[in-house]
Design a protein around this motif. Structure first.
Motif, short mmCIF file in Angstrom:
data_model
loop_
_atom_site.label_atom_id
_atom_site.label_comp_id
_atom_site.label_asym_id
_atom_site.label_seq_id
_atom_site.Cartn_x
_atom_site.Cartn_y
_atom_site.Cartn_z
N ALA A 238 1.15 -0.95 -0.13
CA ALA A 238 -0.22 -0.54 -0.23
C ALA A 238 0.90 1.19 0.21
O ALA A 238 2.18 1.33 0.70
CB ALA A 238 -0.96 0.08 0.97
N SER A 239 0.38 2.21 -1.08
CA SER A 239 1.30 3.58 -0.86
C SER A 239 1.28 4.46 0.96
O SER A 239 -0.25 3.82 1.76
CB SER A 239 0.84 4.29 -1.53
OG SER A 239 -0.58 4.45 -1.70
N THR B 43 -0.50 7.05 1.17
CA THR B 43 -1.30 7.70 1.21
C THR B 43 -2.70 6.67 2.06
O THR B 43 -3.64 7.09 2.42
CB THR B 43 -2.16 7.95 0.43
OG1 THR B 43 -1.71 7.60 -1.10
CG2 THR B 43 -0.59 8.93 -0.63
N THR B 44 -1.51 5.98 1.48
CA THR B 44 -3.16 4.18 2.15
C THR B 44 -3.46 3.81 3.36
O THR B 44 -3.84 3.43 3.68
CB THR B 44 -3.74 3.82 0.69
OG1 THR B 44 -3.05 2.94 0.45
CG2 THR B 44 -4.15 4.38 -0.56
N GLU B 45 -2.20 3.99 3.44
CA GLU B 45 -1.14 2.28 4.75
C GLU B 45 -1.95 3.68 5.89
O GLU B 45 -1.67 4.06 6.03
CB GLU B 45 0.01 2.34 4.28
CG GLU B 45 0.41 1.54 5.70
CD GLU B 45 1.84 1.14 5.72
OE1 GLU B 45 2.41 0.35 6.49
OE2 GLU B 45 2.18 1.95 4.42
N ILE B 46 -2.59 2.62 6.40
CA ILE B 46 -2.93 3.22 8.20
C ILE B 46 -2.34 2.46 8.96
O ILE B 46 -1.57 1.11 9.45
CB ILE B 46 -4.54 2.25 8.24
CG1 ILE B 46 -5.60 2.85 7.34
CG2 ILE B 46 -4.86 2.62 9.92
CD1 ILE B 46 -7.09 2.64 7.57
N ARG C 90 -8.45 7.24 11.53
CA ARG C 90 -7.36 6.60 10.99
C ARG C 90 -6.91 7.76 11.27
O ARG C 90 -6.66 9.10 10.82
CB ARG C 90 -7.82 6.21 9.73
CG ARG C 90 -9.86 5.03 10.18
CD ARG C 90 -9.70 4.43 8.74
NE ARG C 90 -10.33 4.00 8.84
CZ ARG C 90 -11.54 3.88 8.17
NH1 ARG C 90 -11.72 5.05 7.38
NH2 ARG C 90 -13.05 3.05 8.03
N TYR D 243 -3.06 7.53 8.71
CA TYR D 243 -1.94 7.58 7.91
C TYR D 243 -1.09 7.15 8.37
O TYR D 243 -0.36 8.33 8.29
CB TYR D 243 -2.84 7.48 6.17
CG TYR D 243 -3.98 7.04 6.08
CD1 TYR D 243 -4.67 6.76 5.45
CD2 TYR D 243 -5.32 8.09 6.51
CE1 TYR D 243 -5.86 5.65 4.68
CE2 TYR D 243 -6.54 7.97 6.57
CZ TYR D 243 -6.87 6.02 5.73
OH TYR D 243 -8.17 6.14 5.58
N ARG E 244 -1.77 11.99 7.28
CA ARG E 244 -3.23 12.60 7.22
C ARG E 244 -4.22 12.01 8.16
O ARG E 244 -3.49 10.79 9.02
CB ARG E 244 -3.39 11.91 5.46
CG ARG E 244 -5.02 12.21 5.78
CD ARG E 244 -5.77 12.45 4.11
NE ARG E 244 -5.02 10.94 3.86
CZ ARG E 244 -5.52 10.09 4.00
NH1 ARG E 244 -7.08 9.89 4.12
NH2 ARG E 244 -5.54 8.75 2.69
N GLU F 185 -8.34 11.06 9.73
CA GLU F 185 -9.55 10.64 8.57
C GLU F 185 -10.39 10.60 10.47
O GLU F 185 -10.06 9.86 10.97
CB GLU F 185 -9.48 9.89 7.88
CG GLU F 185 -10.63 9.60 7.74
CD GLU F 185 -11.09 8.58 6.96
OE1 GLU F 185 -12.34 8.71 6.21
OE2 GLU F 185 -10.21 8.03 6.57
#
Length: 320
Positions: A2-3, A5-8, A17, A19, A23, A25
């Motif tokens: 996962a990049s 930007t999407t890896e939690i 969440r 990231y 980031r 969320e």
């Protein structure tokens, strides 16, 4: 793979969440409603900036029949949300405090503090203290907010909050006791389902079924307070605060819910105050069959209405 930007890297349902790229969320508590005159209760609300350079603000609530010749108690309220979500301007807290201001006939200052993880603890505590000092300035003759100057009885000030906000209310009560700011006569605390914890399980926390809940709370605290010593941090575990008996107010109401993982900590808080020689009176109200902050999500149910009335009575029991 996962990049970034999407890896939690952290997920704390139902809050946030986080990231890998930093980031955040937020999964709830993002909505806001404007201050207004509530059509059902007649309570007025308005927003004030307290320290705009750091984002500290508040929403004030004034009951329908407020009269400058009959001063009212003041409740300084700290919202919940795990130090991670919600605000003083969300519909959840706007509606709750409209109802409470009307039922109790009190003025409310609902504090908006900075949230973790962008602003880890002690930011929320420091912001809340800034708000308390702002409130106190009105009772020393320096403040300019007319709702506080004209309608509040400075001898009847309460701190309150739910969940993380209950934790803040307790810690602000302790700070008033240690720093003794001029202008604040703190009568009592109202702690709804307060966020207290500790390393060693107590009561039902020790049940095997609650092990995941314990891990969640331990990890949540470390996320919001990365410099903490752990779940025995005195800010989270009042039992580890040697100054607990110096809590400056004379009355405390703790509200707990039967199905809440934090319930036993609320009862333990009463036990601690009694054992440590605190000179005030502490009461506990338990809502049977209910879970954490149920009164915010189902405000018209029987138990929520009973809680509202109990808090209103508590805020007014020594008023003439």
């Amino acid at each position: 793979m996962a990049s970034s930007t999407t890896e939690i890297v952290h997920e704390f349902q139902p809050f946030i969440r986080v990231y890998k790229d930093g980031r955040i969320e937020r999964l709830l508590g993002n909505d806001v409603v404007p201050a207004s005159v509530d059509p059902d209760t007649g309570v007025q609300s308005k927003d004030v900036e307290i320290a705009p350079e750091i984002g500290v603000a508040a929403r004030l609530f004034l009951p329908r029949n407020a009269n400058p010749h009959h001063k009212l108690p003041l409740l300084v309220y700290f919202h919940g949300g795990g130090f991670l979500v919600e605000s003083a301007f969300s519909p959840t807290y706007h509606n709750h405090l409209n109802a409470l201001a009307a039922e109790a006939n009190v003025v409310v200052v609902s504090v908006n503090y900075r949230l973790a993880p962008e602003h880890p603890l002690p930011a929320a505590y420091e912001d809340s203290w800034v708000a308390i000092q702002w409130v106190a300035s009105h009772f020393k003759g320096d403040g300019q907010e007319p709702w506080l100057k004209d309608y509040v009885d400075p001898q009847h000030v309460f701190f309150g909050g739910d969940s993380a906000g209950g934790n803040i209310a307790h810690n602000m009560g302790m700070r008033v006791g240690s720093e003794k700011p001029e202008g604040i006569n703190l009568v009592g605390l109202v702690l709804n389902h307060p966020f207290f914890w500790g390393e060693e399980p107590i009561g039902n926390e020790a049940a095997e079924s609650n092990f995941p809940n314990k891990a969640f709370v331990d990890n949540l605290w470390r996320l919001v307070n990365p410099l903490t010593v752990g779940s025995d941090d005195p800010f989270l575990n009042p039992a580890l605060n040697p100054e607990l008996s110096s809590l400056v107010c004379t009355r405390v109401l703790v509200c707990v819910a039967e199905k809440d993982i934090l319930k036993d900590r609320g009862w333990y808080y009463k036990e601690l105050l009694d054992k440590r020689g605190w000179k005030g009176k502490v009461e506990v109200m338990e809502a049977k069959g209910e879970d954490h902050v149920f009164h915010l999500f189902n405000p018209t149910c029987e138990n929520a209405l009973a809680l509202l009335k109990r808090v209103a009575s508590f805020l007014n029991q020594d008023k003439a």
